[in-house]
Every structure is written in C-alpha cells, then in structure tokens.
Design a protein around this motif. Structure first.
Motif, short mmCIF file in Angstrom:
data_model
loop_
_atom_site.label_atom_id
_atom_site.label_comp_id
_atom_site.label_asym_id
_atom_site.label_seq_id
_atom_site.Cartn_x
_atom_site.Cartn_y
_atom_site.Cartn_z
N VAL A 11 0.85 -1.19 0.00
CA VAL A 11 0.00 0.00 0.00
C VAL A 11 0.88 1.24 0.00
N THR A 12 0.71 2.07 -1.04
CA THR A 12 1.43 3.34 -1.10
C THR A 12 0.45 4.41 -1.56
N ALA A 13 0.59 5.64 -1.04
CA ALA A 13 -0.34 6.71 -1.42
C ALA A 13 0.14 7.37 -2.71
N ASP A 14 0.13 6.63 -3.82
CA ASP A 14 0.59 7.20 -5.09
C ASP A 14 -0.13 6.59 -6.29
N TRP A 46 0.22 2.73 -7.04
CA TRP A 46 -0.72 1.83 -6.34
C TRP A 46 -2.06 1.77 -7.06
N LEU A 93 -1.12 2.33 10.40
CA LEU A 93 -1.70 2.53 9.06
C LEU A 93 -3.08 1.87 8.97
N LEU A 139 -6.67 3.81 8.31
CA LEU A 139 -7.56 3.42 7.21
C LEU A 139 -8.93 3.01 7.74
N VAL A 163 -14.05 7.65 -2.54
CA VAL A 163 -12.83 7.68 -1.72
C VAL A 163 -12.81 6.47 -0.77
N LEU A 204 -11.44 3.21 -2.29
CA LEU A 204 -9.98 3.05 -2.32
C LEU A 204 -9.42 2.77 -0.93
N VAL A 205 -9.96 3.48 0.07
CA VAL A 205 -9.51 3.29 1.45
C VAL A 205 -9.76 1.84 1.89
N ALA A 237 -7.28 -0.68 0.34
CA ALA A 237 -6.00 -0.62 1.04
C ALA A 237 -6.11 -1.31 2.40
#
Lengths: 137, 124
Positions: free
Chosen positions: A35-38, A41, B9, B13, B62, B65-66, B69
């Motif tokens: 998981v990367t905020a870019d 991903w 993390l 999330l 949004v 996507l959250v 992850a």
C-alpha cells in the motif's frame, strides 16, 4: 405482506452484491500490495481484473440500497444489509485459507447478535407504522 | 500479517472508512428521503439535480480506495468484522441528524456490535 417480500428479495440481492464486492476487494488489494499513497498503487489496483468485480458488486448494491432506503429507516436497513459478514467470513476460509480463530468467532457471534437485536427493534416499531401508511398515500 | 495487534496505518484506514461510510450513508438518506422527489425516473432526475446524491457518491469513491487498502493489510474475515463498527456509527449519527429513536433494544444491539468489533480488534 407485500412489503415483507420486497424486503426479503431486496436484502438477499444486497447481500449477494456485497459479498461479491468484498471478495473482489480482497483480491484487488492483495494484488496491488504494498500500500502506497501514489499513482503506482492506483495503477496496480486498476490494472488487474478484480477491481471490476468489486465495481459490479458496488453498483448493484447501490441501486438495491437506494430502492430499499426509500421505504426503510436508515439504521435498521443498514444493519440488515450487514449480515454479509457471515457469508464473507465463510467464503474467506475457503478462498483465502483464513482461519476461524476463537476471537473472530466470538466477535462474529456478538456482532450477529447485535444485528438481530437491531432487526427486532425495527419490527417492533413497524407494527404501528403499517396503520399509518395508507393515510400517507 | 501479524494478528493480535493493529498497525497505525491499518487503524488510520479503518477510521477513515468509518467517517466516509457514515458521511456517504447520511447523504444518501437525505437524497432518498426527500418527499418531493416523486417516483421512478422523475425521482432519479430530482435527486441528480441536488447535491446530496453526489456528496454521497464522492464519499463512496474515496471510501472504495480506502477499503481496498485496508483489506489488503488484514485478513478478509477480520476486515469485514472490524468494518461492522459502521453500523454503530450510522445509528448514532441517524439519531442526532434524523431524530431516529434509540430504544433499549437498539442500544443493546449497538453495544453487542461494539463488543464484537472490540474482541476482533484486540485479539484478532
């Protein structure tokens, strides 16, 4: 009676779409690790087919949900729609080799019991509601 | 993934998911509960011309996507159980914003769901 069938079919459909979405989310996310905020991903997420199964589940659940919400109060309807935790848990043992650990089983029992309480609370309140509805129409 | 503890993390999330899901649901309720909306296609046109439907959709995009992850970092069976906290958040928010009643049975349900999520979150 008519309303009962409407709820039963609606919630079953909702549970099916939700289950499809959760399984697809898991496959999509696992494929896209780490998981990367870019953008990389996002490209990993959208580059595999799984995300599209999740989108089908999401869109299907959305239209089912909006039709149900027109008649049901938000809290109990939301609770009833969350019984998919059971189907998703059982499928994840089969599909992802996950284990039904004791905390997960106890947690699931408490959560389902909570959902049943919320459902009961709804059916009690809907008894006087049935008399009101013809007046509104 | 280690079990029995949640990484920062994963916790972030999880919290983001609760906030976005509650915001989205309340926006959809505001859109769908509009008594002037009519029926069928006219109802959808009415909702599409007002912001609530779109705010709800924005939250959901949004959240989508959250949630991907989040689920990639925890086992799915654990993830869906932890996500059940949304039920509690939505009921409490519905109580304050739409005046929906919190009867004793509903309070019991909320406490049981919270207990279940806590068991899974602490001991996974």
């Amino acid at each position: 009676m008519k309303r009962g069938w409407f709820y039963l079919i609606g919630f079953t459909l909702l549970m099916g779409f939700d289950t499809l979405a959760q399984i697809s989310f898991k496959y999509a996310g696992t494929h896209a690790l780490p998981v990367t905020a870019d953008v990389a991903w996002l490209l990993r997420v959208f580059g595999a087919p799984w995300i599209y199964g999740a989108i089908v589940g999401y869109v299907g659940a959305f239209f089912t949900w909006m039709s149900l919400l027109k008649h049901a109060p938000i809290g109990p309807a939301f609770a009833a729609s969350h019984l998919e935790v059971v189907s998703v848990m059982l499928l994840s043992v089969w599909l992802f080799d996950e284990h039904l650990t004791l905390p997960r089983v106890l947690g699931a029992i408490a959560i389902v019991a909570g959902i049943v309480c919320l459902g009961l609370a709804e059916s009690r309140e809907h008894v006087p509601d049935a008399d009101e509805s013809p007046a509104r129409a | 993934m280690p079990t029995g503890g949640i990484s920062p993390l994963v916790a972030i999330l999880w919290l983001l998911n609760v906030v976005l899901d509650t915001g989205g649901q309340l926006a959809f309720k505001a859109a769908a509960g509009d008594k002037d909306a009519g029926d069928g296609l006219a109802r959808w046109k009415h909702m599409a011309a007002r912001p609530w439907l779109w705010i709800g959709i924005g939250c959901y995009v949004v959240e989508f996507l959250v949630w991907i992850a989040f689920l990639s970092l925890v086992p799915l069976s654990e993830g869906v159980l932890l996500g059940s906290i949304n039920i509690v958040a939505i009921m409490v928010a519905g109580r304050f914003l739409f005046g929906e009643k919190l009867t004793r049975l509903r309070v019991a349900g909320i406490m049981l769901v919270t207990l279940g999520v806590t068991i899974v979150g602490v001991a996974g």
